[in-house]
Design a protein around this motif. Structure first.
Motif, PDB file in Angstrom:
ATOM      1  N   LEU A 229     -17.821  79.938  12.097  1.00 45.78           N
ATOM      2  CA  LEU A 229     -19.233  79.588  11.878  1.00 45.78           C
ATOM      3  C   LEU A 229     -19.741  78.532  12.868  1.00 45.78           C
ATOM      4  N   GLY A 230     -18.865  78.122  13.806  1.00 43.98           N
ATOM      5  CA  GLY A 230     -19.319  77.194  14.848  1.00 43.98           C
ATOM      6  C   GLY A 230     -18.953  75.741  14.615  1.00 43.98           C
ATOM      7  N   ALA A 231     -18.060  75.461  13.656  1.00 41.37           N
ATOM      8  CA  ALA A 231     -17.649  74.069  13.403  1.00 41.37           C
ATOM      9  C   ALA A 231     -16.605  73.619  14.423  1.00 41.37           C
ATOM     10  N   ASP A 232     -16.452  72.310  14.545  1.00 41.74           N
ATOM     11  CA  ASP A 232     -15.408  71.729  15.390  1.00 41.74           C
ATOM     12  C   ASP A 232     -14.118  71.697  14.562  1.00 41.74           C
ATOM     13  N   PRO A 233     -13.044  72.373  15.029  1.00 38.48           N
ATOM     14  CA  PRO A 233     -11.821  72.406  14.208  1.00 38.48           C
ATOM     15  C   PRO A 233     -11.280  71.012  13.881  1.00 38.48           C
ATOM     16  N   LEU A 234     -11.554  70.027  14.729  1.00 40.94           N
ATOM     17  CA  LEU A 234     -11.040  68.665  14.478  1.00 40.94           C
ATOM     18  C   LEU A 234     -11.650  68.033  13.220  1.00 40.94           C
ATOM     19  N   THR A 235     -12.852  68.492  12.862  1.00 39.02           N
ATOM     20  CA  THR A 235     -13.504  67.959  11.649  1.00 39.02           C
ATOM     21  C   THR A 235     -12.588  68.132  10.436  1.00 39.02           C
ATOM     22  N   PHE A 236     -11.830  69.233  10.423  1.00 39.70           N
ATOM     23  CA  PHE A 236     -11.023  69.539   9.240  1.00 39.70           C
ATOM     24  C   PHE A 236      -9.788  68.638   9.126  1.00 39.70           C
ATOM     25  N   ALA A 237      -9.475  67.918  10.214  1.00 43.37           N
ATOM     26  CA  ALA A 237      -8.385  66.929  10.129  1.00 43.37           C
ATOM     27  C   ALA A 237      -8.920  65.582   9.639  1.00 43.37           C
ATOM     28  N   GLY A 238     -10.241  65.474   9.464  1.00 44.51           N
ATOM     29  CA  GLY A 238     -10.845  64.191   9.096  1.00 44.51           C
ATOM     30  C   GLY A 238     -11.135  64.047   7.614  1.00 44.51           C
ATOM     31  N   LEU A 239     -11.966  63.064   7.301  1.00 39.92           N
ATOM     32  CA  LEU A 239     -12.265  62.730   5.902  1.00 39.92           C
ATOM     33  C   LEU A 239     -12.930  63.884   5.146  1.00 39.92           C
ATOM     34  N   ALA A 240     -13.816  64.620   5.850  1.00 40.48           N
ATOM     35  CA  ALA A 240     -14.533  65.720   5.194  1.00 40.48           C
ATOM     36  C   ALA A 240     -13.634  66.943   5.003  1.00 40.48           C
ATOM     37  N   GLY A 241     -12.503  66.976   5.718  1.00 43.77           N
ATOM     38  CA  GLY A 241     -11.577  68.094   5.603  1.00 43.77           C
ATOM     39  C   GLY A 241     -10.350  67.675   4.802  1.00 43.77           C
ATOM     40  N   MET A 242      -9.310  67.300   5.544  1.00 43.94           N
ATOM     41  CA  MET A 242      -8.043  66.913   4.895  1.00 43.94           C
ATOM     42  C   MET A 242      -8.237  65.809   3.845  1.00 43.94           C
ATOM     43  N   GLY A 243      -9.062  64.806   4.186  1.00 41.91           N
ATOM     44  CA  GLY A 243      -9.250  63.670   3.269  1.00 41.91           C
ATOM     45  C   GLY A 243      -9.712  64.119   1.901  1.00 41.91           C
ATOM     46  N   ASP A 244     -10.775  64.893   1.874  1.00 42.07           N
ATOM     47  CA  ASP A 244     -11.344  65.317   0.592  1.00 42.07           C
ATOM     48  C   ASP A 244     -10.428  66.320  -0.112  1.00 42.07           C
ATOM     49  N   LEU A 245      -9.768  67.148   0.699  1.00 40.65           N
ATOM     50  CA  LEU A 245      -8.865  68.152   0.125  1.00 40.65           C
ATOM     51  C   LEU A 245      -7.712  67.466  -0.631  1.00 40.65           C
ATOM     52  N   VAL A 246      -7.147  66.448  -0.017  1.00 39.63           N
ATOM     53  CA  VAL A 246      -6.029  65.738  -0.659  1.00 39.63           C
ATOM     54  C   VAL A 246      -6.510  65.053  -1.944  1.00 39.63           C
ATOM     55  N   ALA A 247      -7.633  64.341  -1.847  1.00 38.08           N
ATOM     56  CA  ALA A 247      -8.127  63.618  -3.036  1.00 38.08           C
ATOM     57  C   ALA A 247      -8.374  64.602  -4.181  1.00 38.08           C
ATOM     58  N   THR A 248      -9.037  65.705  -3.873  1.00 35.76           N
ATOM     59  CA  THR A 248      -9.452  66.611  -4.948  1.00 35.76           C
ATOM     60  C   THR A 248      -8.284  67.412  -5.506  1.00 35.76           C
ATOM     61  N   CYS A 249      -7.358  67.799  -4.627  1.00 38.57           N
ATOM     62  CA  CYS A 249      -6.222  68.609  -5.118  1.00 38.57           C
ATOM     63  C   CYS A 249      -5.190  67.772  -5.868  1.00 38.57           C
ATOM     64  N   THR A 250      -5.221  66.451  -5.706  1.00 39.95           N
ATOM     65  CA  THR A 250      -4.188  65.639  -6.343  1.00 39.95           C
ATOM     66  C   THR A 250      -4.694  64.837  -7.544  1.00 39.95           C
ATOM     67  N   SER A 251      -6.012  64.605  -7.620  1.00 39.49           N
ATOM     68  CA  SER A 251      -6.484  63.665  -8.646  1.00 39.49           C
ATOM     69  C   SER A 251      -6.784  64.328  -9.986  1.00 39.49           C
ATOM     70  N   PRO A 252      -6.307  63.721 -11.065  1.00 39.20           N
ATOM     71  CA  PRO A 252      -6.710  64.205 -12.395  1.00 39.20           C
ATOM     72  C   PRO A 252      -8.189  63.948 -12.667  1.00 39.20           C
ATOM     73  N   LEU A 253      -8.860  63.127 -11.830  1.00 37.01           N
ATOM     74  CA  LEU A 253     -10.303  62.891 -12.006  1.00 37.01           C
ATOM     75  C   LEU A 253     -11.133  64.063 -11.495  1.00 37.01           C
ATOM     76  N   SER A 254     -10.541  64.933 -10.668  1.00 32.28           N
ATOM     77  CA  SER A 254     -11.302  66.056 -10.103  1.00 32.28           C
ATOM     78  C   SER A 254     -11.641  67.078 -11.183  1.00 32.28           C
ATOM     79  N   ARG A 255     -12.934  67.410 -11.281  1.00 41.97           N
ATOM     80  CA  ARG A 255     -13.363  68.420 -12.257  1.00 41.97           C
ATOM     81  C   ARG A 255     -12.889  69.803 -11.842  1.00 41.97           C
ATOM     82  N   ASN A 256     -12.841  70.071 -10.524  1.00 34.88           N
ATOM     83  CA  ASN A 256     -12.367  71.386 -10.065  1.00 34.88           C
ATOM     84  C   ASN A 256     -10.890  71.571 -10.368  1.00 34.88           C
ATOM     85  N   ARG A 257     -10.100  70.549 -10.059  1.00 36.47           N
ATOM     86  CA  ARG A 257      -8.667  70.646 -10.326  1.00 36.47           C
ATOM     87  C   ARG A 257      -8.418  70.787 -11.838  1.00 36.47           C
TER      88      ARG A 257
END
Ligand SMILES: NC(=O)c1ccc[n+]([C@@H]2O[C@H](COP(=O)([O-])OP(=O)(O)OC[C@H]3O[C@@H](n4cnc5c(N)ncnc54)[C@H](O)[C@@H]3O)[C@@H](O)[C@H]2O)c1
Ligand SMILES: O=P(O)(O)OC[C@H](O)CO
Length: 331
Positions: A229-257
Motif C-alpha cells: 500500500l506504499g508504506a515504509d517497511p521501517l515503520t513496522f520496526a518502530g513504535l507504531a509497528g512492533m511497539g504496539d504489537l508487543v504491548a497489545t499481544c502481551t497485556s491483559p489490559l488489551s481488549r482485543n487480546r
C-alpha cells in the motif's frame, strides 16, 4: 482563546484528554451520553472506563458537539472506527477553518477498506495534510496512570506533526513524529487482529513460543500489506509497528487480546461480546483487512484465520492447524 476538543469519552479519549491537559492545553471532552459529561464535570472522573483517573481542572465535558468543537484548533477523534464516518458527517459543519484533526482510531472501515485518515479526509472534506494520526503502544489505563510510554505522531505535513507533538509531550508520554501515515495506521489496525490471535492462543492454553511466533509472523504479514500500500517497511520496526504489537499481544489490559482469549476458550462471538464491553476493533477490522489484503494480492494467513474464527464459526484448533499446515517457505 482556542482549546483542544476530544470527541469520544471512552477509555482512550478520556486518557488522551488528561495527556493534553497535562501538556498545558485547555480541553473539552464530548461525551455521547449527557450523564457521562455531567459525571466528568461534577466528579472529575469517568468511572465506567477509567475508575482510578482524576481529570485535571482544565478538562471539562459536554454532550453538545457544536459547543465542544466551536473554537477548537485541535480536534481529536476518539470514537469506534466503524462509527467515525457517521459521527464526523454530523460534526464537520462545526470545524474551524485550518483546525488540525487528530485520529486516535486503530481500525479499517468495513465495506470501503479505508484507513481512518482517508475516512476523515473524505467525510470532513479537509486536505490530507490537516489530518494527524497518533498511534503506538498506549494502553489507556497505563497512560491514565502516568506510566512512561512513547507514541508516534504521523502526518504528511511535518509542521502540523510537530504542533501535535508539542501538544501531547508530557513527563510520561514521549511523542515522535513520522511522515509515514499509511504505515502508522496499518500498524495500529493490524496489531488488533494479531492481538486477537495472541488472545485466542492464550485461551487455548498455548504459551510464550506461540505468542512470539504470532507476534513475529503477524508483523511480517502487516509489513507485507504495508509495502503493497506504499508504506515504509521501517515503520513496522518502530513504535507504531512492533511497539504496539508487543504491548497489545502481551497485556491483559488489551481488549482485543482479552476478546481473543474468550474465543480461544471455546466461546462464540456473541458470548465473547457479552463478556467484554469496550471496543475490540480487530473483531470488525479483521474482515476489512482480509478484504484489503485480497484486493492487493497479499497473503495474510493469521488475519485470514482470525476472520474465520470470528465470523465463520471456525474452531480455533482447526484454524491453528491450518496455519501450521501451510506450504513450507523461507522466512
Ligand atoms: N483504549 C485504548 O487503550 C486505546 C489506545 C489507543 C487507541 N485506541 C483506539 O481508540 C479508539 C477508541 O477506543 P476507546 O478505547 O476509547 O473505546 P471505548 O470503547 O473505550 O470508547 C468508545 C467511545 O465511543 C463511544 N461510542 C460508541 N458508539 C458510538 C457511536 N455510535 N457514536 C459516537 N460515539 C460512540 C462510546 O460511548 C465511548 O465513549 C479505537 O479505535 C481504539 O482502537 C484505544
Ligand atoms: O485495548 P486494545 O486491544 O484496544 O489496545 C489498546 C491500544 O491500542 C494499545 O496500544
Amino acid at each position: 482563546m482556542t482549546h483542544a476538543v476530544v470527541l469520544g469519552a471512552g477509555s482512550w479519549g478520556t486518557a488522551f484528554a488528561k495527556v493534553l491537559a497535562d501538556a498545558g492545553r485547555e480541553v473539552v471532552i464530548w461525551a455521547r451520553r449527557p450523564d457521562v459529561a455531567e459525571l466528568i464535570n461534577k466528579t472529575r472522573t469517568n468511572s465506567d472506563y477509567l475508575p482510578d483517573l482524576r481529570l485535571p481542572p482544565t478538562v471539562r465535558a459536554t454532550a453538545d458537539p457544536a459547543e465542544a468543537i466551536s473554537g477548537a484548533d485541535l480536534v481529536v477523534l476518539a470514537v469506534p472506527s466503524q462509527t467515525l464516518r457517521g459521527n464526523l458527517a454530523d460534526w464537520a459543519g462545526h470545524l474551524e477553518p485550518d483546525s488540525t484533526l487528530v485520529s486516535l482510531m486503530k481500525g479499517i472501515e468495513l465495506g470501503t477498506t479505508k484507513r481512518m485518515s482517508e475516512v476523515i479526509v473524505e467525510t470532513a472534506g479537509v486536505a490530507a495534510d490537516r489530518v494527524v494520526v497518533v498511534t503506538g503502544p498506549n494502553l489507556a489505563p497505563e497512560i491514565a496512570d502516568g506510566q512512561i510510554a512513547a507514541t508516534v505522531v504521523a502526518c504528511t505535513d511535518m509542521d502540523r506533526a510537530t504542533l501535535v507533538q508539542s501538544s501531547i509531550s508530557t513527563s510520561y508520554l514521549r511523542p515522535y513524529t513520522n511522515d509515514d501515515v499509511i504505515g502508522c495506521e496499518l500498524g495500529g489496525a493490524v496489531k488488533n487482529v494479531i492481538a486477537l490471535a495472541a488472545g485466542i492462543a492464550a485461551g487455548m492454553g498455548l504459551g510464550d513460543n506461540t505468542r512470539a511466533t504470532l507476534i513475529t509472523r503477524g508483523l511480517a504479514e502487516t509489513a507485507r500489506l504495508g509495502v503493497a500500500l506504499g508504506a515504509d517497511p521501517l515503520t513496522f520496526a518502530g513504535l507504531a509497528g512492533m511497539g504496539d504489537l508487543v504491548a497489545t499481544c502481551t497485556s491483559p489490559l488489551s481488549r482485543n487480546r482479552t476478546f481473543g482469549a474468550h474465543l480461544g476458550r471455546g466461546e462464540t462471538l456473541e458470548q465473547a461480546q457479552r463478556a467484554t464491553r469496550q471496543t475490540a476493533e480487530g473483531v470488525k477490522s479483521c474482515l476489512a483487512i482480509r478484504d484489503l489484503s485480497r484486493a492487493h494480492g497479499v497473503e495474510m494467513p493469521i488475519t485470514e484465520q482470525v476472520e474465520r474464527i470470528c465470523h465463520e464459526g471456525a474452531d480455533p484448533r482447526a484454524a491453528m492447524a491450518a496455519l501450521m499446515s501451510r506450504k513450507p517457505r523461507p522466512e
